[in-house]
Design a protein around this motif. Structure first.
Motif, PDB file in Angstrom:
ATOM      1  N   ARG A 828       0.824  -1.209   0.000  1.00  0.00           N
ATOM      2  CA  ARG A 828       0.000   0.000   0.000  1.00  0.00           C
ATOM      3  C   ARG A 828       0.853   1.253   0.000  1.00  0.00           C
ATOM      4  NH1 ARG A 828      -3.802  -3.184   4.064  1.00  0.00           N
ATOM      5  NH2 ARG A 828      -5.289  -4.017   2.530  1.00  0.00           N
ATOM      6  N   SER A 829       2.044   1.155   0.572  1.00  0.00           N
ATOM      7  CA  SER A 829       2.948   2.309   0.547  1.00  0.00           C
ATOM      8  C   SER A 829       3.496   2.555  -0.853  1.00  0.00           C
ATOM      9  CB  SER A 829       4.107   2.101   1.535  1.00  0.00           C
ATOM     10  OG  SER A 829       4.991   1.084   1.066  1.00  0.00           O
ATOM     11  N   LEU A 830       3.325   1.573  -1.752  1.00  0.00           N
ATOM     12  CA  LEU A 830       3.820   1.700  -3.122  1.00  0.00           C
ATOM     13  C   LEU A 830       2.688   1.936  -4.122  1.00  0.00           C
ATOM     14  CD1 LEU A 830       6.386  -1.270  -3.126  1.00  0.00           C
ATOM     15  CD2 LEU A 830       6.860   1.166  -2.777  1.00  0.00           C
ATOM     16  N   SER A 831       1.518   2.337  -3.635  1.00  0.00           N
ATOM     17  CA  SER A 831       0.384   2.528  -4.542  1.00  0.00           C
ATOM     18  C   SER A 831       0.664   3.612  -5.570  1.00  0.00           C
ATOM     19  CB  SER A 831      -0.875   2.880  -3.742  1.00  0.00           C
ATOM     20  OG  SER A 831      -0.706   4.094  -3.037  1.00  0.00           O
ATOM     21  N   HIS A 832       1.483   4.587  -5.220  1.00  0.00           N
ATOM     22  CA  HIS A 832       1.811   5.649  -6.175  1.00  0.00           C
ATOM     23  C   HIS A 832       2.631   5.122  -7.348  1.00  0.00           C
ATOM     24  CE1 HIS A 832       5.306   5.308  -3.527  1.00  0.00           C
ATOM     25  NE2 HIS A 832       6.042   5.877  -4.476  1.00  0.00           N
ATOM     26  N   ARG A 833       3.209   3.941  -7.199  1.00  0.00           N
ATOM     27  CA  ARG A 833       3.979   3.340  -8.290  1.00  0.00           C
ATOM     28  C   ARG A 833       3.146   2.327  -9.081  1.00  0.00           C
ATOM     29  NH1 ARG A 833       9.201   0.998  -5.501  1.00  0.00           N
ATOM     30  NH2 ARG A 833       8.982  -0.347  -7.344  1.00  0.00           N
ATOM     31  N   GLY A 834       1.861   2.278  -8.816  1.00  0.00           N
ATOM     32  CA  GLY A 834       0.989   1.405  -9.578  1.00  0.00           C
ATOM     33  C   GLY A 834       0.709   0.063  -8.943  1.00  0.00           C
TER      34      GLY A 834
END
Length: 899
Positions: A828-834
């Motif tokens: 979830r912390s990587l949601s900005h990366r797709g």
């Protein structure tokens, strides 16, 4: 082209230029008569009343003339209306439509999923001529441009007959382009893409809404005249539409998958599912359609072969007048019947007469976007107005409406058998993949009612015309009519030779009994429309009414279902299934059956009312030697999580098992199935963005080597993943699992058909990702996240070097004790990366829906079952506080869609 590249925003000038181009196209037409039979003048164009020149001298059929008119039908476009809609499997697909409808995005989605090449017509023109269209026009006379345009268009279509997705813009639908597209549509799918005014206006950044609307009214008939299919690109709500929710926070957006679908990389998910299913069905691509629908057990069985199926009936006028929750209208039904009960007269909902086609397309698309069951497209032959006698549609108006419905490729379309054979044959000959239901509902019942020979004659006529089913209904005048219709159905069943499936029932309050006992596609009224029962030709019974009648009359029996395992105290399944039984009107009970040994299964099979059981650890593999039969899925996985009783050993096929459901009796054997792979696969589909559509180079990663890991691998193979890696703490177990699947030699189903797959073992979390394979975009974790005995919680996270996919991906963590695992927090912390994260509470109901279908042979109320799971869930881990607000967010943004 990169699927990440979005076309630049169009200016209003583009629309105005296209408007001027069509003024030239239409110039010669103004001197004659338009399709309504009136004289067109130059001022008519200002009112957007002209009809386009066809380019080949043939007449043009208005999309929808006055539907109660008695005028003769104008000459129809032979190529568009008389198409057979039967195509070669590799035939190229053409998308046409005005700017802003989403053709390019849809083309990329289709090409990525089917393994095809995108060909942009404008780009092809520039490649051939060395100039873009605008530059070529400026450097040459208009006749020279037209000649070159015709040459390029013919070359484009001739050179790309197979395995391509061709995108044609406005410049390709002028004069000669129309003629060539109509010719191409005889053997290829040519799909007209439509969209709502608001979305097109936003895309074009146009301020003049009326100009956009008038332009759509003008262009619609032109595009429909040279296409054979139509897809309405229904717009999705964005994240800005959700922020009014008082519970909404940015953290919620990261946690909740339903809101994550509003983020850019998942905004097209529902559109992707919708469009791919439409294309697969419309083009007759049955392997692709089966690949999409196989996770749903009931999808694989034709409705007409199942017992006691229901079609929720909703008038189009009600859909236009009310902001209904479409999914609630569909809930627990087997089909969704849209009754086209509107005319072409201007109204607040429809706008002008020429917008009726768009209104129908939009209505069908909105319904289809929110349901998973087949659509029945039914045109009412009579129009009912307030305080007026019903008026009958003209032959031409009825034909045009049904033909338009076939363009939308519904699973079923009805034809009114009160019309002449010549008219009905035009519909049936062009049905494509749709099944035709012959419909007959006399205004006044025959003199002898159901005993009248007229009905048998109509049945034989429908059979001769080529209908797939036939539906009879008449208004009941007495209770005896209900017994008469039973005899009628029986008499048809015993006729010699193969017979069509028959739907026959009485309408009105006195006919409710016959509706409850009609076995196929009984029309039912959804709960939100109950107050309108008896009006607008709506049914008088709900699904719950019909089901309760069957159990009360001993046609069906109350059954008992269980979750069977060694530690099932905290199972969420009983609450989920019992709520579903209650909503549907079934007197079934689902309970926990906890036992320390496998011998406990004897207590279940000795119960004559045993209907089936979920199987929990540790018996998913231990129970296999006791089975009489297994599904191919369970056999390949090597584990079962669902047991179904067999009461007739001579007929243990899926169809035979379906006929035994909801009926008590001695048990002769057990059938094993597995739905874990279904839940995993649907969650993969839901979280996998269109940019990461599965291709031959797609890589999947499995964490663990237990039973759920087995299901995860099978799910990936089924989805078409050809490169699968396994990591497990004990390498030997991972290698054993890899060998199991390599020995099976299954086939991964990709866009280009079945293909071999490879399974590899990763030996260390410190190893770099293998350089010969792409970074994984699909990850499934099947390891527990909680303490087991003396073993501490694994606290697992993915190595950073294994999650470097530039387009992100989806991670499905099957654990839900605890729910917010370290792996979920990492992703979830990587949601900005797709990256999209789905947890065990996403998977659990999905496999439960499939179990419900296997247990009962009936549709599951998906949203209700999801809601119950979330409401019943209680965080058991002491080290982490249960976040009620996050769960509330999930509950408020639920839908029942599979992805």
């Amino acid at each position: 082209m990169s699927i990440l590249v979005r076309p630049p925003k169009r200016r209003l000038d583009d629309l105005e230029n296209f408007d001027q181009n069509h003024r030239r196209v239409l110039r010669g037409f103004n001197q004659g008569s338009n399709a309504l039979g009136t004289t067109a003048t130059s001022t008519d164009y200002a009112r957007f009343d002209e009809r386009p020149e066809t380019g080949d001298g043939s007449g043009y059929a208005s999309p929808f003339r006055e539907l109660t008119s008695s005028r003769g039908s104008p000459v129809r476009m032979e190529n568009s209306l008389q198409t057979q809609r039967k195509f070669a499997p590799n035939a190229s697909i053409v998308l046409i439509g005005i700017r802003g409808t989403g053709k390019s995005s849809l083309a990329v989605i289709l090409a990525a999923s089917y393994g095809r090449r995108v060909v942009e017509a404008d780009r092809y023109f520039q490649q051939v001529t060395g100039r873009c269209r605008g530059a070529y026009k400026r450097e040459h006379t208009l006749p020279e441009y037209r000649r070159q345009e015709a040459i390029v268009m013919e070359s484009l279509l001739m050179e790309h007959q197979e395995n391509c997705v061709i995108v044609c813009g406005p410049g390709d639908v002028e004069r000669n382009g129309q003629m060539r597209l109509r010719e191409y549509a005889k053997t290829h799918p040519v799909i007209h893409i439509v969209r709502d005014v608001e979305s097109i206006q936003s895309y074009l950044k146009a301020r003049d809404t009326d100009k956009v609307r008038r332009f759509l009214e003008l262009s619609g008939p032109i595009y429909r005249s040279c296409s054979n299919l139509e897809f309405f690109n229904a717009s999705e709500k964005g994240i800005s539409d959700l922020k009014d929710n008082q519970h909404y926070t940015q953290w919620d957006a990261e946690v909740d998958q339903r809101i994550q679908t509003a983020t850019p990389f998942l905004m097209l998910k529902r559109l992707q599912r919708d469009f791919l299913r439409f294309v697969a069905f419309a083009t007759g691509n049955m392997p692709e359609l089966r690949n999409q629908l196989s996770p749903f057990p009931l999808h694989m069985q034709p409705i007409e072969t199942r017992k006691f199926t229901y079609a929720t009936a909703v008038p189009m006028s009600s859909l236009l007048e009310n902001n209904f929750d479409i999914e609630e209208l569909e809930s627990t039904a087997d089909a969704f019947e849209i009754k086209i009960d509107v005319s072409a007269a201007p109204s607040a909902q429809l706008g002008t007469e020429s917008n009726l086609a768009d209104s129908i397309s939009r209505t069908v698309a909105t319904v289809r976007r929110n349901i998973i069951v087949p659509v029945v497209y039914h045109v009412e032959s009579n129009i009912f107005s307030d305080h007026r006698e019903p008026s009958r549609r003209s032959d031409a108006a009825y034909l045009e409406l049904v033909q338009h419905g076939l363009r939308l490729s519904p699973e079923f379309v009805t034809v009114d058998l009160s019309f002449e054979d010549s008219l009905l044959s035009q519909i049936i000959d062009t049905k494509g993949s749709s099944k035709v239901i012959g419909h007959y509902s006399p205004v006044k019942p025959p003199l002898r009612g159901w005993e009248d020979p007229e009905y048998l004659g109509i049945y034989e006529r429908a059979k001769k015309l080529g209908c797939d089913m036939v539906r009879f209904t008449q208004s009941a005048t007495s209770i005896d009519d209900n017994f008469a219709v039973e005899r009628f159905r029986h008499n048809l069943k015993i006729l010699p030779g193969p017979q069509m499936p028959v739907i026959a029932y009485n309408s009105g309050p006195l006919g409710r009994q016959s509706c409850c006992f009609n076995p196929i596609l009984t029309p039912v009224i959804p709960r939100p429309l109950i107050s309108q029962s008896g009006t607008r030709g709506l049914p008088s019974v709900t699904v719950k009414d019909a089901q309760q009648a069957l159990y009360s009359s001993f046609v069906l029996d109350p059954m008992q279902f269980f979750v069977f395992g060694a530690n099932t105290t905290y199972s969420l399944s009983p609450a989920m299934h019992n709520a579903a039984f209650k909503l549907r009107g079934m007197p079934h009970i689902y309970r926990i059956h906890q036992t320390p040994t496998l011998r406990g299964i004897n207590d279940l099979v000795e119960n004559p009312n045993f209907g089936g059981t979920s199987v929990s650890l540790p018996y998913k593999t231990e129970v296999i030697p006791l089975l009489h039969s297994m599904s191919p899925h369970a056999r390949a996985i090597g584990a079962v999580n669902t047991l179904i009783p067999i009461r007739n050993l001579e007929g243990s096929t899926d169809d035979a098992l379906d006929l035994e459901k909801n009926r008590a009796g001695p048990i002769k054997g057990l059938h094993g199935d597995n739905t874990d792979w279904i839940g995993i696969g649907i969650c993969i589909r839901r979280g996998l963005s269109p940019v990461n559509a599965i291709r031959p180079t797609t890589t999947g990663l499995i964490i663990g080597a237990g039973g759920m890991a087995r299901a995860g691998i099978y799910s990936m193979i089924h989805l078409g993943v050809q490169n699968i890696f396994i990591w497990n703490r004990t390498v030997a177990n991972a290698e054993k699992l890899a060998q199991h699947y390599m020995r099976l030699n299954l086939r991964a189903f990709g866009g280009s058909g079945p293909a071999p797959y490879k399974i590899h073992v990763l030996k260390s979390l410190q190893d770099p990702w293998p350089v010969n394979y792409k970074q994984p975009t699909i990850v499934v974790s099947g390891i527990p996240a909680h303490r087991i005995g003396d073993q501490p919680a694994p606290n697992f996270q993915l190595p950073s070097q294994w999650i470097e996919s530039p387009t992100g991906g989806v991670v499905v963590d099957l654990a839900y004790k605890p729910l917010n695992t370290p792996l979920m927090r990492q992703i979830r912390s990587l949601s900005h990366r797709g990256w999209a994260a789905l947890d065990g509470l996403d998977v659990l109901p999905e496999q439960g829906f499939a179990q419900f279908e296997l247990f009962t042979g009936c549709r599951a109320p998906r949203r209700l079952m999801r809601t119950v799971i979330l409401q019943e869930y209680k965080e058991e881990e002491q080290g982490e506080e249960y976040d009620q607000s996050a769960m509330q967010t999930r509950l408020e943004n639920l839908d029942g869609q599979p992805m």
